[in-house]
Design a protein around this motif. Structure first.
Motif, PDB file in Angstrom:
ATOM      1  N   UNK A  52       0.844  -1.030   0.265  1.00  0.00           N
ATOM      2  CA  UNK A  52      -0.094  -0.128  -0.086  1.00  0.00           C
ATOM      3  C   UNK A  52       1.059   1.044   0.059  1.00  0.00           C
ATOM      4  N   UNK A  53       1.858   1.613  -0.880  1.00  0.00           N
ATOM      5  CA  UNK A  53       2.463   2.750  -1.253  1.00  0.00           C
ATOM      6  C   UNK A  53       2.053   3.714  -2.060  1.00  0.00           C
ATOM      7  N   UNK A  54       1.017   3.344  -2.438  1.00  0.00           N
ATOM      8  CA  UNK A  54       0.357   3.988  -3.149  1.00  0.00           C
ATOM      9  C   UNK A  54      -1.060   4.380  -3.451  1.00  0.00           C
ATOM     10  N   UNK A  55      -1.756   3.274  -2.532  1.00  0.00           N
ATOM     11  CA  UNK A  55      -2.803   3.145  -2.759  1.00  0.00           C
ATOM     12  C   UNK A  55      -3.913   1.995  -1.947  1.00  0.00           C
ATOM     13  N   UNK A  56      -4.446   1.269  -1.160  1.00  0.00           N
ATOM     14  CA  UNK A  56      -5.266   0.711  -0.661  1.00  0.00           C
ATOM     15  C   UNK A  56      -5.402  -0.737  -1.672  1.00  0.00           C
ATOM     16  N   UNK A  57      -4.990  -0.495  -2.299  1.00  0.00           N
ATOM     17  CA  UNK A  57      -5.463  -2.161  -3.145  1.00  0.00           C
ATOM     18  C   UNK A  57      -5.222  -3.601  -1.946  1.00  0.00           C
ATOM     19  N   UNK A  58      -4.509  -4.052  -1.547  1.00  0.00           N
ATOM     20  CA  UNK A  58      -4.878  -4.951  -0.558  1.00  0.00           C
ATOM     21  C   UNK A  58      -4.975  -5.042   0.766  1.00  0.00           C
ATOM     22  N   UNK A  59      -6.304  -5.273   1.304  1.00  0.00           N
ATOM     23  CA  UNK A  59      -6.134  -5.152   3.072  1.00  0.00           C
ATOM     24  C   UNK A  59      -5.309  -6.523   3.296  1.00  0.00           C
ATOM     25  N   UNK A  60      -4.421  -6.369   5.011  1.00  0.00           N
ATOM     26  CA  UNK A  60      -4.455  -7.765   5.721  1.00  0.00           C
ATOM     27  C   UNK A  60      -5.359  -7.511   6.650  1.00  0.00           C
ATOM     28  N   UNK A  61      -5.962  -9.340   7.081  1.00  0.00           N
ATOM     29  CA  UNK A  61      -6.474 -10.025   8.112  1.00  0.00           C
ATOM     30  C   UNK A  61      -7.794  -8.706   8.098  1.00  0.00           C
ATOM     31  N   UNK A  62      -8.726  -9.304   7.159  1.00  0.00           N
ATOM     32  CA  UNK A  62      -9.785  -8.139   7.000  1.00  0.00           C
ATOM     33  C   UNK A  62     -10.415  -9.529   8.271  1.00  0.00           C
ATOM     34  N   UNK A  63     -11.544  -8.854   8.382  1.00  0.00           N
ATOM     35  CA  UNK A  63     -12.563  -9.274   9.413  1.00  0.00           C
ATOM     36  C   UNK A  63     -13.703  -9.745   8.559  1.00  0.00           C
ATOM     37  N   UNK A  64     -13.887 -11.777   8.936  1.00  0.00           N
ATOM     38  CA  UNK A  64     -15.641 -12.030   8.323  1.00  0.00           C
ATOM     39  C   UNK A  64     -16.363 -12.465   9.509  1.00  0.00           C
ATOM     40  N   UNK A  65     -17.204 -12.999   8.566  1.00  0.00           N
ATOM     41  CA  UNK A  65     -18.179 -13.418  10.039  1.00  0.00           C
ATOM     42  C   UNK A  65     -17.805 -14.844  10.518  1.00  0.00           C
ATOM     43  N   UNK A  66     -17.121 -14.989  10.162  1.00  0.00           N
ATOM     44  CA  UNK A  66     -16.878 -16.790  10.374  1.00  0.00           C
ATOM     45  C   UNK A  66     -15.206 -16.505  10.542  1.00  0.00           C
ATOM     46  N   UNK A  67     -14.304 -15.012  10.696  1.00  0.00           N
ATOM     47  CA  UNK A  67     -13.492 -15.067  11.342  1.00  0.00           C
ATOM     48  C   UNK A  67     -12.395 -14.133  10.355  1.00  0.00           C
ATOM     49  N   UNK A  68     -10.524 -14.805  10.021  1.00  0.00           N
ATOM     50  CA  UNK A  68      -9.716 -13.746   8.950  1.00  0.00           C
ATOM     51  C   UNK A  68      -9.443 -13.887   8.622  1.00  0.00           C
ATOM     52  N   UNK A  69      -9.942 -13.569   7.311  1.00  0.00           N
ATOM     53  CA  UNK A  69      -8.989 -13.657   5.626  1.00  0.00           C
ATOM     54  C   UNK A  69      -7.534 -13.195   6.026  1.00  0.00           C
ATOM     55  N   UNK A  70      -6.805 -13.721   5.245  1.00  0.00           N
ATOM     56  CA  UNK A  70      -5.554 -12.837   5.744  1.00  0.00           C
ATOM     57  C   UNK A  70      -5.389 -11.937   4.307  1.00  0.00           C
ATOM     58  N   UNK A  71      -6.006 -11.773   3.094  1.00  0.00           N
ATOM     59  CA  UNK A  71      -6.101 -10.598   2.277  1.00  0.00           C
ATOM     60  C   UNK A  71      -6.940 -10.315   1.799  1.00  0.00           C
ATOM     61  N   UNK A  72      -7.202  -9.002   1.365  1.00  0.00           N
ATOM     62  CA  UNK A  72      -8.679  -8.725   0.351  1.00  0.00           C
ATOM     63  C   UNK A  72      -8.060  -7.574  -0.640  1.00  0.00           C
ATOM     64  N   UNK A  73      -8.096  -8.026  -1.380  1.00  0.00           N
ATOM     65  CA  UNK A  73      -8.068  -6.902  -2.607  1.00  0.00           C
ATOM     66  C   UNK A  73      -8.678  -6.584  -3.008  1.00  0.00           C
TER      67      UNK A  73
END
Length: 118
Positions: A52-73
């Protein structure tokens, strides 16, 4: 990064993966190691702004109803796919891992969900 540079980086990552998998060290290679040393460098080589040097393209450890997913693109700030990474010692053929990542995608209404150990 040019296409040739990207290909070189990906080739190096594949060689690194094969080197680790062929040694007994892979049993001690954690999910965090896999994410840091293999998965994120791969997507960086593919042109994603993973740190995320220039944008917010990738989010790390994103909450989901059933846990936390490692990455959201995201593309155009819209979540398009998820990545769930596992340690190199994990057997990805176990159905529970596929169910986990599919549940993350379903609960976040994101049609693409990737399960990987690289």
């Amino acid at each position: 990064m040019s296409k040739d540079q990207a290909k070189d980086e990906i080739k190096k990552l594949i060689e690194k993966y094969e080197r680790i998998k062929s040694s007994n060290d892979y049993k001690d290679y954690s999910e965090a190691d896999t994410r840091r040393d293999l998965v994120m460098p791969l997507f960086k080589a593919l042109g994603w702004d993973v740190y995320n040097d220039l944008s917010r393209e990738v989010s790390e450890e994103v909450d989901s109803i059933r846990g936390t997913v490692d990455y959201q693109f995201k593309i155009n700030n819209i979540p398009r796919y998820l990545i769930e990474a596992k340690a190199l010692s994990i057997n990805l053929d176990q159905i529970k891992w596929a169910k986990q990542v599919l549940n993350y995608g379903w609960n976040k209404n994101i049609p693409w969900a990737v399960l990987t150990d690289f």
